[in-house]
Design an enzyme around this catalytic site. Structure first.
Site, PDB file in Angstrom:
ATOM      1  N   GLU A  50      53.348  48.066  59.809  1.00 35.05           N
ATOM      2  CA  GLU A  50      52.840  46.670  60.165  1.00 35.05           C
ATOM      3  C   GLU A  50      53.980  46.003  59.842  1.00 35.05           C
ATOM      4  OE1 GLU A  50      49.499  45.539  57.883  1.00 35.05           O
ATOM      5  OE2 GLU A  50      49.878  46.785  56.315  1.00 35.05           O
ATOM      6  N   LYS A 110      43.565  45.813  50.310  1.00 38.18           N
ATOM      7  CA  LYS A 110      44.022  44.632  49.910  1.00 38.18           C
ATOM      8  C   LYS A 110      44.121  44.195  48.365  1.00 38.18           C
ATOM      9  CE  LYS A 110      44.073  39.807  52.355  1.00 38.18           C
ATOM     10  NZ  LYS A 110      45.192  40.088  52.984  1.00 38.18           N
ATOM     11  N   ARG A 153      35.499  45.063  53.532  1.00 35.03           N
ATOM     12  CA  ARG A 153      37.016  45.570  53.182  1.00 35.03           C
ATOM     13  C   ARG A 153      37.326  45.328  51.458  1.00 35.03           C
ATOM     14  NH1 ARG A 153      41.513  43.057  56.644  1.00 35.03           N
ATOM     15  NH2 ARG A 153      41.323  41.288  55.194  1.00 35.03           N
TER      16      ARG A 153
HETATM   17  C1  LIG Z   1      49.057  43.739  54.876  1.00 30.96           C
HETATM   18  C2  LIG Z   1      48.308  42.894  55.854  1.00 30.96           C
HETATM   19  N1  LIG Z   1      48.124  43.354  57.240  1.00 30.96           N
HETATM   20  C3  LIG Z   1      47.487  42.960  57.867  1.00 30.96           C
HETATM   21  C4  LIG Z   1      46.659  41.670  57.485  1.00 30.96           C
HETATM   22  C5  LIG Z   1      45.719  41.028  58.761  1.00 30.96           C
HETATM   23  O1  LIG Z   1      44.433  41.386  58.430  1.00 30.96           O
HETATM   24  P1  LIG Z   1      43.329  40.179  58.933  1.00 30.96           P
HETATM   25  O2  LIG Z   1      43.374  40.245  60.202  1.00 30.96           O
HETATM   26  O3  LIG Z   1      42.081  40.917  58.399  1.00 30.96           O
HETATM   27  O4  LIG Z   1      43.639  39.155  58.567  1.00 30.96           O
HETATM   28  C6  LIG Z   1      46.882  41.212  56.364  1.00 30.96           C
HETATM   29  C7  LIG Z   1      46.214  39.619  56.223  1.00 30.96           C
HETATM   30  O5  LIG Z   1      44.966  39.677  55.765  1.00 30.96           O
HETATM   31  C8  LIG Z   1      47.718  41.709  55.500  1.00 30.96           C
HETATM   32  O6  LIG Z   1      47.902  41.087  54.319  1.00 30.96           O
END
Ligand SMILES: Cc1ncc(COP(=O)(O)O)c(C=O)c1O
Length: 337
Positions: free
Chosen positions: A219, A183, A80
């Site tokens: 989300e 991210k 990622r």
């Molecule tokens: C915007 C966002 N969505 C979703 C997630 C959840 O992702 P993950 O399950 O990889 O931690 C995160 C945290 O990492 C996030 O910052």
């Protein structure tokens, strides 16, 4: 080392002894370096500071009953970060280098890994920044990758408890074809105002609708959204949400538990139909939701004061794999030797 009351640690920065760094200069990555300093020496014109050329990751390591330390799906975080790098033109770090840096950071700080009984874990924060100077809007010619770690307390010290979300159409964290799926720091800066407003109102996070039409669910703050109805786990498919590694794992587990899994556009109108809803991510695995308040229409959707059956099952199952209480037949965990 200060002694920790692991349970009351919460989620905040804690100094540990070492971090790992790696520089990209003259078109190539150097060797991994270990540092005991909490600070970096950065050029005042670094692109990370001016143009937000920065990406980060978040993952955890868990100490099991057997005393072994397991890292959860680190390869997914490494990939990622490569996607984020493509998205904002950062130098791309090889997956193996990312993994090696994480292993070193854990081993060098092993006394900070919380004991099994505490329900706490070691949070790992890799980040990659444009460190070279530019004044025009251009990618940097030097990059710095770092990994630091810190112990974090259990997300639910009082037990697995539902919280409230709020919908506010006046704010977007990402543009329809923007950087929401990466991210990168800019997305989080863009979410601070409404995040603060939500917290102030007693909500755990904002539930974003799609920023183009405001018709579909996107989300929730720093976590993905899912809903369960008619034995089906439903989660939004959208170009402006982060592909959550927790959500990806939950989809596999849900299917195995006999639920149907649907990853598709989820219209706002579907909210009253869900039997359970939750936010999912590394921080909490699942944060069950008891109420979604639509602040624009002064309307609320209620899902019960207690976590739902499926959310509880999924939460327990994923945590059992992370802590090594149940066998990991998926190859999701790596034991740090
Ligand atoms: C915007 C966002 N969505 C979703 C997630 C959840 O992702 P993950 O399950 O990889 O931690 C995160 C945290 O990492 C996030 O910052």
């Amino acid at each position: 080392m200060e002694s920790f009351d692991w349970k009351s640690l919460g989620f905040g920065y804690r100094k540990t002894d070492y971090n790992v760094r790696c520089y990209w200069r003259n078109g190539e990555w150097g060797e991994l370096e270990i540092s005991s300093s909490e600070t970096i020496n950065l050029h005042i014109a670094a692109t990370a500071l001016h143009y937000g050329q920065e990406a980060f990751e978040g993952l955890k390591a868990f100490k099991g009953k057997d005393g072994k330390v397991r890292i959860f799906r680190m390869d997914e975080n490494a990939k990622r970060m490569q996607d984020s790098s493509d998205g904002i033109l950062l130098a791309k770090l090889p997956v193996e280098k990312f993994q090696e840096a994480v292993r070193i950071a854990i081993k060098m700080n092993k006394q900070y890994i919380p004991p099994y009984e505490s329900g706490a874990s070691l949070y790992i924060r890799p980040l990659l920044i444009g460190s070279g100077p530019q004044i025009g809007v251009k990618p940097a010619d030097e990059y710095l990758f770092m990994v630091f770690v810190m112990p974090v307390g259990p997300y639910f010290p009082q037990g697995f408890m539902p919280t409230d979300l709020v919908i506010m159409r006046g704010y977007d964290r990402a543009a329809p074809q923007g950087t929401g799926k990466y991210k990168v720091g800019g997305n989080y800066a863009a979410s601070l105002v409404e995040g603060k407003k939500a917290k102030h109102g007693g909500f755990s996070a904002v539930l974003y609708l799609d920023s183009k039409e405001k018709k579909y669910l996107d989300e929730c703050g720093p976590a993905n959204f899912f809903g369960i109805k008619n034995n089906t786990y439903i989660t939004p498919l959208s170009d402006s949400i982060l592909p959550s590694i927790t959500n990806k794992s939950l989809m596999v587990l849900a299917e195995e538990m006999g639920l149907k899994v649907e990853r598709r556009k989820v219209p706002y109108e579907e909210l009253p139909e869900f039997e359970e809803v939750g936010a999912c991510g590394t921080a909490a695995v699942i944060s069950p939701i008891k109420r979604i308040y639509d602040a624009d229409l002064d309307k609320e959707f209620l899902y019960g004061e207690k976590p739902g059956i499926w959310s509880t099952k999924l939460y327990n199952k994923l945590r059992a794999i992370q802590y090594g209480d149940e066998p990991d037949k998926y190859g999701w965990t790596e034991i740090v030797e």
